[in-house]
Design a protein around this motif. Structure first.
Motif, mmCIF file in Angstrom:
data_model
loop_
_atom_site.group_PDB
_atom_site.id
_atom_site.type_symbol
_atom_site.label_atom_id
_atom_site.label_comp_id
_atom_site.label_asym_id
_atom_site.label_seq_id
_atom_site.Cartn_x
_atom_site.Cartn_y
_atom_site.Cartn_z
ATOM 1 N N SER A 4 16.652 65.018 43.800
ATOM 2 C CA SER A 4 17.351 65.543 44.964
ATOM 3 C C SER A 4 16.384 65.588 46.151
ATOM 4 C CB SER A 4 17.872 66.946 44.652
ATOM 5 O OG SER A 4 18.502 67.494 45.786
ATOM 6 N N VAL A 5 16.802 64.985 47.252
ATOM 7 C CA VAL A 5 15.976 64.954 48.462
ATOM 8 C C VAL A 5 16.831 65.311 49.681
ATOM 9 C CG1 VAL A 5 14.364 63.225 47.550
ATOM 10 C CG2 VAL A 5 16.376 62.471 48.830
ATOM 11 N N LYS A 6 16.174 65.592 50.768
ATOM 12 C CA LYS A 6 16.886 65.863 52.022
ATOM 13 C C LYS A 6 17.400 64.549 52.610
ATOM 14 C CE LYS A 6 14.301 69.986 53.127
ATOM 15 N NZ LYS A 6 13.544 70.715 54.122
ATOM 16 N N GLN A 7 18.416 64.660 53.431
ATOM 17 C CA GLN A 7 18.977 63.472 54.085
ATOM 18 C C GLN A 7 17.948 62.739 54.932
ATOM 19 O OE1 GLN A 7 22.671 64.889 56.031
ATOM 20 N NE2 GLN A 7 23.549 63.030 55.179
ATOM 21 N N THR A 8 16.953 63.439 55.426
ATOM 22 C CA THR A 8 15.936 62.771 56.239
ATOM 23 C C THR A 8 15.168 61.723 55.428
ATOM 24 O OG1 THR A 8 14.370 64.565 55.768
ATOM 25 C CG2 THR A 8 15.606 64.705 57.830
ATOM 26 N N VAL A 9 15.135 61.884 54.110
ATOM 27 C CA VAL A 9 14.484 60.883 53.260
ATOM 28 C C VAL A 9 15.393 59.674 53.083
ATOM 29 C CG1 VAL A 9 13.559 60.409 50.945
ATOM 30 C CG2 VAL A 9 13.112 62.612 52.042
ATOM 31 N N THR A 10 16.676 59.909 52.874
ATOM 32 C CA THR A 10 17.589 58.807 52.575
ATOM 33 C C THR A 10 18.146 58.107 53.815
ATOM 34 O OG1 THR A 10 19.442 60.354 52.345
ATOM 35 C CG2 THR A 10 18.253 59.744 50.332
ATOM 36 N N GLN A 11 17.838 58.616 54.985
ATOM 37 C CA GLN A 11 18.335 57.978 56.209
ATOM 38 C C GLN A 11 17.622 56.661 56.503
ATOM 39 O OE1 GLN A 11 17.747 61.212 58.997
ATOM 40 N NE2 GLN A 11 19.951 61.466 59.220
ATOM 41 N N TYR A 12 16.420 56.501 55.998
ATOM 42 C CA TYR A 12 15.614 55.322 56.333
ATOM 43 C C TYR A 12 15.070 54.674 55.070
ATOM 44 C CZ TYR A 12 15.777 57.590 60.871
ATOM 45 O OH TYR A 12 16.209 58.201 62.026
ATOM 46 N N THR A 13 15.241 53.377 54.966
ATOM 47 C CA THR A 13 14.784 52.631 53.801
ATOM 48 C C THR A 13 13.288 52.809 53.572
ATOM 49 O OG1 THR A 13 16.534 51.011 54.152
ATOM 50 C CG2 THR A 13 14.703 50.339 52.746
ATOM 51 N N VAL A 14 12.503 52.813 54.623
ATOM 52 C CA VAL A 14 11.050 52.950 54.488
ATOM 53 C C VAL A 14 10.707 54.304 53.860
ATOM 54 C CG1 VAL A 14 8.877 53.134 55.766
ATOM 55 C CG2 VAL A 14 10.517 51.362 56.355
ATOM 56 N N ARG A 15 11.363 55.360 54.293
ATOM 57 C CA ARG A 15 11.099 56.689 53.727
ATOM 58 C C ARG A 15 11.489 56.747 52.256
ATOM 59 N NH1 ARG A 15 13.142 60.807 58.466
ATOM 60 N NH2 ARG A 15 11.522 60.260 59.971
ATOM 61 N N MET A 16 12.635 56.152 51.898
ATOM 62 C CA MET A 16 13.058 56.137 50.499
ATOM 63 C C MET A 16 12.050 55.373 49.645
ATOM 64 S SD MET A 16 17.200 55.770 50.264
ATOM 65 C CE MET A 16 17.367 54.314 51.257
ATOM 66 N N THR A 17 11.612 54.239 50.136
ATOM 67 C CA THR A 17 10.655 53.419 49.393
ATOM 68 C C THR A 17 9.345 54.165 49.192
ATOM 69 O OG1 THR A 17 11.660 51.412 50.263
ATOM 70 C CG2 THR A 17 9.419 51.218 49.393
ATOM 71 N N ARG A 18 8.838 54.779 50.241
ATOM 72 C CA ARG A 18 7.576 55.523 50.137
ATOM 73 C C ARG A 18 7.696 56.708 49.190
ATOM 74 N NH1 ARG A 18 5.882 55.339 56.467
ATOM 75 N NH2 ARG A 18 5.058 53.212 56.437
ATOM 76 N N PHE A 19 8.810 57.400 49.252
ATOM 77 C CA PHE A 19 9.012 58.545 48.369
ATOM 78 C C PHE A 19 9.062 58.091 46.916
ATOM 79 C CE2 PHE A 19 11.425 61.763 46.090
ATOM 80 C CZ PHE A 19 10.741 62.909 46.468
ATOM 81 N N ARG A 20 9.820 57.029 46.646
ATOM 82 C CA ARG A 20 9.901 56.507 45.276
ATOM 83 C C ARG A 20 8.525 56.089 44.767
ATOM 84 N NH1 ARG A 20 14.849 53.676 46.592
ATOM 85 N NH2 ARG A 20 16.557 54.696 45.513
ATOM 86 N N GLN A 21 7.752 55.422 45.625
ATOM 87 C CA GLN A 21 6.408 54.994 45.227
ATOM 88 C C GLN A 21 5.517 56.191 44.918
ATOM 89 O OE1 GLN A 21 5.374 52.571 48.608
ATOM 90 N NE2 GLN A 21 6.062 50.686 47.625
ATOM 91 N N ALA A 22 5.662 57.265 45.673
ATOM 92 C CA ALA A 22 4.829 58.454 45.480
ATOM 93 C C ALA A 22 5.139 59.162 44.164
ATOM 94 C CB ALA A 22 5.007 59.417 46.649
#
Length: 86
Positions: free
Chosen positions: A19-37
């Motif tokens: 579960s993440v905030k919408q600010t993470v899922t609004q941008y592909t780059v943020r989603m990718t970085r979060f998943r990598q982390a």
């Protein structure tokens, strides 16, 4: 970091839902970085990100077959846990 998520095994597929905030899922780059982390903490499994809109409706992002499955599952049926990631 503290995250809310679950590891689920369904039809032979083990995956993580986080579960993440919408600010993470609004941008592909943020989603990718979060998943990598967080990938090292959920090895060898697809990571599905879930955020809720202002109405509380969940939106899932990740592997299509898993996302399609999760759309059929009520949120209160997911075995949520708190994970402490360092």
């Amino acid at each position: 970091m503290v995250i809310h998520g679950a590891v689920i095994i369904e039809q032979g597929v083990t995956f993580a839902i986080i579960s993440v905030k919408q600010t993470v899922t609004q941008y592909t780059v943020r989603m990718t970085r979060f998943r990598q982390a967080i990938a090292p903490y959920f090895p060898n499994m697809p990571i599905i990100l879930m955020s809720q809109d202002k109405n509380g409706t969940p939106h899932f992002y990740g592997r299509k077959d898993v996302v399609d499955f999760l759309k059929t599952v009520p949120l209160d049926r997911i075995p949520w846990k708190v994970y402490h990631i360092y």
